[in-house]
Design an enzyme around this catalytic site. Structure first.
Site, mmCIF file in Angstrom:
data_model
loop_
_atom_site.group_PDB
_atom_site.id
_atom_site.type_symbol
_atom_site.label_atom_id
_atom_site.label_comp_id
_atom_site.label_asym_id
_atom_site.label_seq_id
_atom_site.Cartn_x
_atom_site.Cartn_y
_atom_site.Cartn_z
ATOM 1 C CD GLU A 1 27.399 -0.650 5.081
ATOM 2 O OE1 GLU A 1 27.449 -1.772 5.611
ATOM 3 O OE2 GLU A 1 26.514 0.184 5.355
ATOM 4 C CD GLU A 2 23.559 1.978 5.972
ATOM 5 O OE1 GLU A 2 22.966 0.894 6.074
ATOM 6 O OE2 GLU A 2 24.130 2.533 6.916
ATOM 7 C CG ASP B 1 25.362 3.135 10.030
ATOM 8 O OD1 ASP B 1 26.444 3.057 9.440
ATOM 9 O OD2 ASP B 1 24.437 2.328 9.853
HETATM 10 ZN ZN LIG Z 1 27.025 1.567 8.456
#
Ligand SMILES: [Zn+2]
Ligand SMILES: *[C@@H]1O[C@H](CO)[C@@H](O)[C@H](O)[C@H]1NC(C)=O
Ligand SMILES: *[C@@H]1O[C@H](CO)[C@@H](O)[C@H](O)[C@H]1NC(C)=O
Length: 398
Positions: free
Chosen positions: A161-162, A130
């Site tokens: 994004e996280e 990820d």
């Molecule tokens: Zn991700």
């Protein structure tokens, strides 16, 4: 999957009696990618994982990736999202492409170093799944495409994004942003196409009380009592939230609770941080249900001189339906959030990536080399299929 079983008689020569020699079954799988492509993929993936890029600290990996993409002949634009944090937009001969292929370069903490166990062919480390697995596979996939298609594709790698998607939201708002027909997002999906994911709304429940000596609790107002009562109401509510056949139940996680200072002091403040994963309806509907469920607790707290409030993290978003109409892919739905709702526009959108989400944020984040290689082939397949279908649509429009 292609798999050929070749029977190889082992070491026939040198034995006295050939009749006693067992025939070993050796399963030889043809390589998914040419060796040089596979090596480049592993190199790119390793470099990305080796550079720590926990959200807020994406500068170094971004700089490295910019240089790599420029070496491959792309034009790379940097978009500053906040100080020393950049999105990368890469493209070939033209900026205004029909297809955008995108993932994120930030990871969750803490950093875990890269490793590749050659015996098991397992590759691990923070971000290996990820989403640096997606990033590497996307780049190698695009590089293998023919000129005309290659020139119609942009690559976008975002930060943040996280932790809520500030990178993708900034890109969405970018002036002169091309209007893409198709956007392919990379997140770990076990090599399946995702047909949709749940929505989310998050909030902090804040209870206000009044401190007092624990021997004389009637002189104060316990914020802990208020928050416990409120959470009790939410425990009941959470079994009655909207659900759908596609996404299952809406779930509510009490991720963090704190309150008070000591056992012998009536608690002055308390709070709980709660995430709701929405399977049906909208954030507004869920907000309404929560406020309603807490109404009586709030009134009672106020009558005593305390208070109770819900502070919403953001406006949230409802379940996100995603296109998954490409032949030859398995499909599924997922419960995690993505950057997909953060990119506004009227484009087709797909979600695919190597690796399993269940290991993604863990200390054993890892995937197999073969999964990375398969992702290169699948991204190519996906790009070709979607580019054909949107070209057909354009022709039908004429
Ligand atoms: Zn991700
Ligand atoms: C690779 O994995 C195998 C099986 O889990 C393990 O026995 C071996 O020690 C690992 N090799 C390295 C270099 O860590
Ligand atoms: C949804 O919730 C109901 C009631 O709590 C439960 O019986 C059911 O198993 C849940 N469904 C899923 C898919 O988790």
């Amino acid at each position: 999957m292609l798999r050929s079983l070749i029977l190889i008689p082992v070491a026939l020569i040198g034995f006295a009696s050939a009749a006693q020699i067992p025939v070993h079954e050796v399963s030889i799988e043809p390589p998914l990618l040419p060796e040089s492509t596979s090596n480049e993929l592993l190199y790119l993936h390793r470099k990305l994982v080796e550079i720590e890029s926990i959200t807020q600290n994406e500068e170094k990996v971004g700089k490295w990736l910019k240089a790599y993409l420029e070496d491959q002949g792309f034009t790379v634009e940097l978009q500053e999202v906040s100080e020393k944090r950049y999105n990368l937009l890469a493209y070939g001969s033209k900026r205004d492409t029909s297809i955008l292929v995108s993932s994120h370069i930030d990871t969750v903490p803490p950093y875990w170093p890269y490793y590749h166990n050659k015996t098991t062919d397992i590759i691990g480390g923070r971000g290996s799944v990820d989403a640096k697995g997606s990033v590497a596979a996307q780049i190698i996939a695009v590089l293998g495409l023919k000129d005309k298609l290659l020139d119609d594709i942009s690559l976008l790698f975002v930060v943040g994004e996280e932790t809520g998607g500030d990178g993708m939201r900034a890109f969405s708002d970018l002036e002169n942003r091309p209007d893409y027909d198709v956007v392919i997002f990379g997140e770990p999906t076990e090599a399946k196409l995702v047909c949709g994911h749940k929505g989310i709304i998050g909030f902090t429940l804040k209870a206000q009380g009044k401190a007092a000596h624990s021997g004389y609790p009637w002189l104060g107002v316990s914020a802990n009592d208020v928050i416990i009562e409120a959470l009790g109401k939410l425990l009941i509510l959470r079994d009655h939230l909207p659900w759908s056949k596609k996404y299952g139940n809406t779930t509510m996680n009490f991720g963090y609770i704190s309150g008070g200072v000591a056992m012998n002091v009536v608690a002055e403040t308390a709070e709980a941080k709660i995430a709701v994963r929405i399977a049906a309806g909208t954030p507004k509907i869920v907000q309404g249900l929560i406020i309603n469920a807490l109404k009586d607790v709030k009134t009672k707290a106020q009558e005593l001189g305390g208070d109770l409030d819900a502070v919403w993290v953001s406006e949230g978003y409802p379940p996100v339906d995603i296109d998954c109409d490409v032949e030859g892919f398995k499909t599924m739905t997922v419960n995690y959030g993505t950057d997909i709702p953060n990119l506004k526009g009227d484009h087709k959108r797909y979600l695919y990536g190597p690796g399993n989400i269940f290991v993604a944020h863990s200390d054993h984040e890892a995937l197999k080399k073969k999964e990375l290689e398969q992702a290169v082939l699948d991204y190519r397949r996906l790009i070709i299929a979607t580019s054909l279908s949107h070209t057909e649509e354009e022709q039908n429009d004429m």
